[in-house]
Design a protein around this motif. Structure first.
Motif, mmCIF file in Angstrom:
data_model
loop_
_atom_site.group_PDB
_atom_site.id
_atom_site.type_symbol
_atom_site.label_atom_id
_atom_site.label_comp_id
_atom_site.label_asym_id
_atom_site.label_seq_id
_atom_site.Cartn_x
_atom_site.Cartn_y
_atom_site.Cartn_z
ATOM 1 N N VAL A 210 0.796 -1.070 0.116
ATOM 2 C CA VAL A 210 0.002 0.161 -0.161
ATOM 3 C C VAL A 210 0.851 1.151 -0.027
ATOM 4 O O VAL A 210 1.722 1.433 0.526
ATOM 5 C CB VAL A 210 -0.923 0.076 1.301
ATOM 6 N N ALA A 212 0.652 5.675 -0.134
ATOM 7 C CA ALA A 212 -0.315 6.694 0.031
ATOM 8 C C ALA A 212 0.443 8.113 -0.604
ATOM 9 O O ALA A 212 1.833 8.358 -0.493
ATOM 10 C CB ALA A 212 -0.721 6.836 1.288
ATOM 11 N N VAL A 231 -4.680 6.653 -2.118
ATOM 12 C CA VAL A 231 -3.944 5.234 -1.519
ATOM 13 C C VAL A 231 -4.298 4.213 -2.667
ATOM 14 O O VAL A 231 -5.357 4.102 -3.391
ATOM 15 C CB VAL A 231 -4.962 4.932 -0.344
ATOM 16 N N VAL A 233 -3.098 0.196 -3.967
ATOM 17 C CA VAL A 233 -2.527 -1.591 -3.736
ATOM 18 C C VAL A 233 -1.838 -1.762 -4.819
ATOM 19 O O VAL A 233 -2.386 -2.102 -5.994
ATOM 20 C CB VAL A 233 -3.818 -2.170 -3.201
ATOM 21 N N ARG A 244 -6.551 1.899 -7.115
ATOM 22 C CA ARG A 244 -6.172 3.283 -6.833
ATOM 23 C C ARG A 244 -7.473 4.025 -6.417
ATOM 24 O O ARG A 244 -8.343 4.125 -7.117
ATOM 25 C CB ARG A 244 -5.429 3.892 -7.818
ATOM 26 N N VAL A 247 -8.376 9.642 -1.201
ATOM 27 C CA VAL A 247 -8.846 9.647 0.254
ATOM 28 C C VAL A 247 -9.319 10.994 0.396
ATOM 29 O O VAL A 247 -8.569 11.958 0.163
ATOM 30 C CB VAL A 247 -7.433 9.492 1.046
ATOM 31 N N LEU A 256 1.872 4.525 8.064
ATOM 32 C CA LEU A 256 0.901 3.517 7.658
ATOM 33 C C LEU A 256 0.996 2.267 8.663
ATOM 34 O O LEU A 256 2.237 1.653 8.403
ATOM 35 C CB LEU A 256 0.553 3.143 6.267
ATOM 36 N N GLN A 262 -6.769 -3.784 5.745
ATOM 37 C CA GLN A 262 -6.994 -2.478 5.857
ATOM 38 C C GLN A 262 -5.699 -1.572 6.457
ATOM 39 O O GLN A 262 -4.676 -2.288 6.817
ATOM 40 C CB GLN A 262 -7.988 -2.219 7.155
ATOM 41 N N VAL A 263 -5.624 -0.329 6.306
ATOM 42 C CA VAL A 263 -4.451 0.171 6.894
ATOM 43 C C VAL A 263 -4.912 1.303 8.073
ATOM 44 O O VAL A 263 -6.059 1.841 7.787
ATOM 45 C CB VAL A 263 -3.692 0.905 5.879
ATOM 46 N N SER A 265 -3.785 5.066 9.343
ATOM 47 C CA SER A 265 -3.130 6.249 8.882
ATOM 48 C C SER A 265 -3.249 7.269 10.001
ATOM 49 O O SER A 265 -4.070 7.129 10.784
ATOM 50 C CB SER A 265 -3.563 7.181 7.545
ATOM 51 N N PRO A 275 -8.035 0.384 2.022
ATOM 52 C CA PRO A 275 -7.051 0.844 0.809
ATOM 53 C C PRO A 275 -7.786 0.612 -0.664
ATOM 54 O O PRO A 275 -7.247 1.102 -1.548
ATOM 55 C CB PRO A 275 -5.797 0.119 0.900
ATOM 56 N N GLY A 278 -10.426 3.553 -0.572
ATOM 57 C CA GLY A 278 -10.063 4.748 0.246
ATOM 58 C C GLY A 278 -11.024 5.264 1.331
ATOM 59 O O GLY A 278 -10.934 6.237 1.669
#
Length: 329
Positions: A210, A212, A231, A233, A244, A247, A256, A262-263, A265, A275, A278
């Motif tokens: 991932v 960003a 964001v 992948v 893509r 966000v 991150l 999930q992530v 931030s 991700p 977004g």
């Protein structure tokens, strides 16, 4: 989703989980149990370290000056050895340092001990340099290093002169036989990411990465890359973007943390992001952390201090007056 506040005598500058306890290596082993009670540090450092990291196994940790040149590698509660990096622009960007294990199980240190643009992989236990050899590095300031979960790939989120943030990915298995492959573009084509400034990245798994981006744009006519405030992948094996997505509302910041698919931030507070879309799944604006847009800059803003429990259920975030313990959805 609950937020528990754990009082602290002073804000910890690093956090890691040991079972269900939180430990600060920079704090000399200060720890907080499940009851939230703070236990006194076993020792103090005689040098003003202000950041720390740890290997996924927990066998090794490191403390360092985020905008300095000194670090110490720690293993099994003892000092293993001192680490250093080049003085060149050291006060202007974050210390490049990652701990982890390669595919064969060897615990390693990845850093730039000699020159700002030369990555080296060293055996953590012995200090043996595994990537010794001739090098022809590009003019890249490596920073914010991380190994993929299986140790096969290395991510560097650094910068080049403008200054402008960018991301590079390298094959560590290949680097052991040909260290020169740690120089240059690596496995992530520049054209794939240079639409906008990359500010953060992490590994979802052994293949998916991932990345960003912030608000700064490199080439508004480029369509293959990741646009501003997006964001994405990326699949290393496929060599392409899987997703893509924009966000909303805020730049992602420099940190991150992966949590399943999930992530998390930290654009001034913790946010849980999907991700793929977004979309903000959850956020905690009451948990304030420093707003740090990039890993470089003349004014040093400390990286938010946070640790995700290995089972993904709890997130610990250091604030000015406490540790916020967030139960994640």
């Amino acid at each position: 989703m609950t937020v528990k506040s754990i009082p602290v005598k002073s804000a910890p500058k690093s956090l890691m989980w040991e079972g269900d306890e939180l430990v600060s290596a920079v704090g000399g082993g200060r720890r907080w149990g499940r009851d939230g009670v703070e236990h006194t540090a076993s020792f103090t450092w005689s040098f003003p370290f202000d950041a720390g990291t740890a290997s996924a196994s927990g066998h090794y940790s490191a403390v360092y000056q985020e905008r300095g040149t000194k670090a110490v590698l720690v293993g099994d509660e003892r000092t293993v050895r001192e680490l250093n990096r080049s003085y060149y622009h050291a006060p202007d960007y974050d210390y490049p340092l990652a701990l982890g294990a390669l595919g064969d199980g060897r615990e390693v240190v990845v850093h730039c001990p000699d020159e700002y643009n030369v990555l080296q992989i060293e055996d953590a236990a012995t200090g043996e340099r595994l990537t010794a050899g001739g090098r022809e590095p590009e003019d890249v300031f490596h920073s914010r290093l991380s190994l993929s979960p299986d140790g096969r790939y290395l991510l560097s989120v650094g910068w080049v002169w403008q200054p402008f943030g960018m991301a590079l990915v390298y094959d560590t298995a290949l680097a052991l036989s040909d260290p020169g492959t740690l120089d240059g573009e690596g496995l992530l084509p520049v054209s794939a990411v240079m639409t906008a400034e990359v500010t953060a990245g992490c590994w979802l798994d052994a293949d998916r990465l991932v990345l960003a981006t912030g608000a700064e744009e490199w080439d508004e006519e480029e369509t293959a890359g990741l646009p501003p405030r997006h964001v994405g992948v990326w699949s290393v094996s496929d060599g392409r973007w899987l997703h893509r997505s924009p966000v909303a509302d805020a730049d992602p910041g420099v940190l991150l943390l992966p949590r399943g698919d999930q992530v998390i931030s930290f654009p001034g507070h913790p946010r849980l992001l999907d991700p793929v879309t977004g979309r903000v799944v959850a956020e905690w604006p009451e948990v304030a952390v420093p707003v740090k847009p990039t890993c470089f800059g003349y004014r040093r803003v400390p990286t938010p201090v946070a640790a995700l429990h290995p089972d993904g259920s709890r997130l610990a975030v250091a604030t000015a007056e406490s540790i916020a313990l967030i139960t994640l959805p």
